[in-house]
Design a protein around this motif. Structure first.
Motif, short mmCIF file in Angstrom:
data_model
loop_
_atom_site.label_atom_id
_atom_site.label_comp_id
_atom_site.label_asym_id
_atom_site.label_seq_id
_atom_site.Cartn_x
_atom_site.Cartn_y
_atom_site.Cartn_z
N THR A 6 0.84 -1.20 0.00
CA THR A 6 0.00 0.00 0.00
C THR A 6 0.87 1.25 0.00
O THR A 6 1.94 1.27 0.61
N LEU A 7 0.41 2.28 -0.70
CA LEU A 7 1.09 3.56 -0.70
C LEU A 7 0.70 4.27 0.57
O LEU A 7 -0.48 4.41 0.87
N GLU A 8 1.69 4.74 1.35
CA GLU A 8 1.41 5.28 2.67
C GLU A 8 1.56 6.78 2.79
O GLU A 8 0.99 7.39 3.68
N GLY A 9 2.34 7.42 1.94
CA GLY A 9 2.49 8.87 2.05
C GLY A 9 3.77 9.36 1.42
O GLY A 9 4.66 8.59 1.08
N LEU A 10 3.84 10.66 1.28
CA LEU A 10 5.03 11.30 0.73
C LEU A 10 6.05 11.46 1.84
O LEU A 10 5.78 12.09 2.86
N SER A 11 7.21 10.89 1.65
CA SER A 11 8.26 10.94 2.65
C SER A 11 9.17 12.15 2.46
O SER A 11 9.48 12.85 3.41
N ALA A 12 9.60 12.37 1.21
CA ALA A 12 10.61 13.41 0.99
C ALA A 12 10.60 13.90 -0.44
O ALA A 12 10.15 13.22 -1.34
N VAL A 13 11.13 15.10 -0.61
CA VAL A 13 11.45 15.64 -1.92
C VAL A 13 12.96 15.86 -1.91
O VAL A 13 13.52 16.36 -0.93
N THR A 14 13.63 15.45 -2.98
CA THR A 14 15.08 15.59 -3.07
C THR A 14 15.43 16.50 -4.23
O THR A 14 14.96 16.28 -5.35
N PHE A 15 16.24 17.53 -3.95
CA PHE A 15 16.70 18.47 -4.96
C PHE A 15 18.19 18.28 -5.19
O PHE A 15 18.94 17.98 -4.26
N SER A 16 18.63 18.48 -6.43
CA SER A 16 20.06 18.42 -6.72
C SER A 16 20.67 19.81 -6.62
O SER A 16 19.99 20.82 -6.80
N THR A 17 21.98 19.85 -6.31
CA THR A 17 22.70 21.11 -6.17
C THR A 17 24.13 20.93 -6.64
O THR A 17 24.70 19.85 -6.55
N HIS A 18 24.72 22.02 -7.17
CA HIS A 18 26.15 22.02 -7.51
C HIS A 18 26.99 22.43 -6.31
O HIS A 18 28.19 22.19 -6.29
N ASP A 19 26.38 23.08 -5.33
CA ASP A 19 27.13 23.65 -4.20
C ASP A 19 26.40 23.30 -2.90
O ASP A 19 25.53 24.04 -2.44
N GLY A 37 23.90 14.55 7.14
CA GLY A 37 24.76 15.18 6.15
C GLY A 37 25.28 16.52 6.63
O GLY A 37 25.54 16.71 7.81
N GLY A 38 25.41 17.46 5.70
CA GLY A 38 25.92 18.78 6.03
C GLY A 38 26.65 19.40 4.86
O GLY A 38 26.63 18.88 3.75
N GLU A 39 27.32 20.52 5.12
CA GLU A 39 27.94 21.31 4.06
C GLU A 39 28.99 20.56 3.25
O GLU A 39 29.18 20.84 2.07
N SER A 40 29.68 19.61 3.84
CA SER A 40 30.75 18.89 3.11
C SER A 40 30.33 17.49 2.67
O SER A 40 31.17 16.71 2.22
N GLU A 41 29.05 17.17 2.78
CA GLU A 41 28.56 15.84 2.41
C GLU A 41 27.92 15.85 1.02
O GLU A 41 27.52 16.89 0.53
N ALA A 42 27.81 14.68 0.41
CA ALA A 42 27.17 14.56 -0.91
C ALA A 42 25.66 14.47 -0.81
O ALA A 42 24.95 14.71 -1.78
N PHE A 43 25.15 14.11 0.38
CA PHE A 43 23.70 13.98 0.60
C PHE A 43 23.37 14.59 1.95
O PHE A 43 24.05 14.34 2.94
N THR A 44 22.31 15.39 1.99
CA THR A 44 21.88 16.07 3.22
C THR A 44 20.37 15.97 3.34
O THR A 44 19.66 16.04 2.34
N SER A 45 19.89 15.82 4.57
CA SER A 45 18.46 15.73 4.81
C SER A 45 18.05 16.69 5.92
O SER A 45 18.72 16.77 6.96
N PHE A 46 16.94 17.41 5.69
CA PHE A 46 16.37 18.34 6.66
C PHE A 46 14.97 17.87 7.04
O PHE A 46 14.27 17.27 6.22
N ALA A 47 14.55 18.22 8.26
CA ALA A 47 13.18 17.96 8.68
C ALA A 47 12.25 18.93 7.98
O ALA A 47 12.58 20.10 7.79
N LEU A 48 11.10 18.44 7.59
CA LEU A 48 10.07 19.27 6.96
C LEU A 48 8.73 18.78 7.48
O LEU A 48 8.05 17.99 6.83
#
Length: 121
Positions: A6-19, A37-48
């Motif tokens: 079953t589809l349960e909900g939208l978990s996240a939106v992921t955007f790409s960035t050069h910086d 993650g953070g400023e020097s990582e390749a992947f970062t996640s924030f609460a929304l």
């Protein structure tokens, strides 16, 4: 009654960035709590709220990839099998991620990427 996962909900939106550093500073300035993650990582996640806003580093050429929608499902492996049975070719088999999710990606006919995921226990 539904067959399969079953589809349960939208978990996240992921955007790409050069910086990543610039993008992380932007979202932190807006008050997004940093979860992974953070400023020097390749992947970062924030609460929304109950979901997440993710950033991933794009290092080759202009950003032509808009991002990804992450959809939580009750069973990632069953969803993968359902996609295969429908003739849809996911980009990889389901796998466990270091950010504590099991997931796989698939693109729709227009190239929009969907990630079907489930938090690991």
């Amino acid at each position: 009654m539904t067959d399969g996962p079953t589809l349960e909900g939208l978990s996240a939106v992921t955007f790409s960035t050069h910086d990543m550093a610039r993008a992380v500073r932007f979202y932190r300035a807006l008050g997004f709590p940093l979860l992974y993650g953070g400023e020097s990582e390749a992947f970062t996640s924030f609460a929304l709220g109950g979901s997440y806003l993710n950033l991933t580093t794009e290092t080759h050429g202009p950003i032509a990839w808009w991002g990804r929608v992450v959809i939580y499902v009750s069973d990632v492996d069953a969803m993968y099998r359902k996609a295969l049975a429908a003739g849809i070719a996911p980009s990889s088999e389901p796998r466990d991620a270091p950010w504590n999710e099991r997931y796989f990606h698939v693109s729709d006919p227009d190239g929009h990427e969907l990630s079907f995921a489930r938090p690991l226990a």
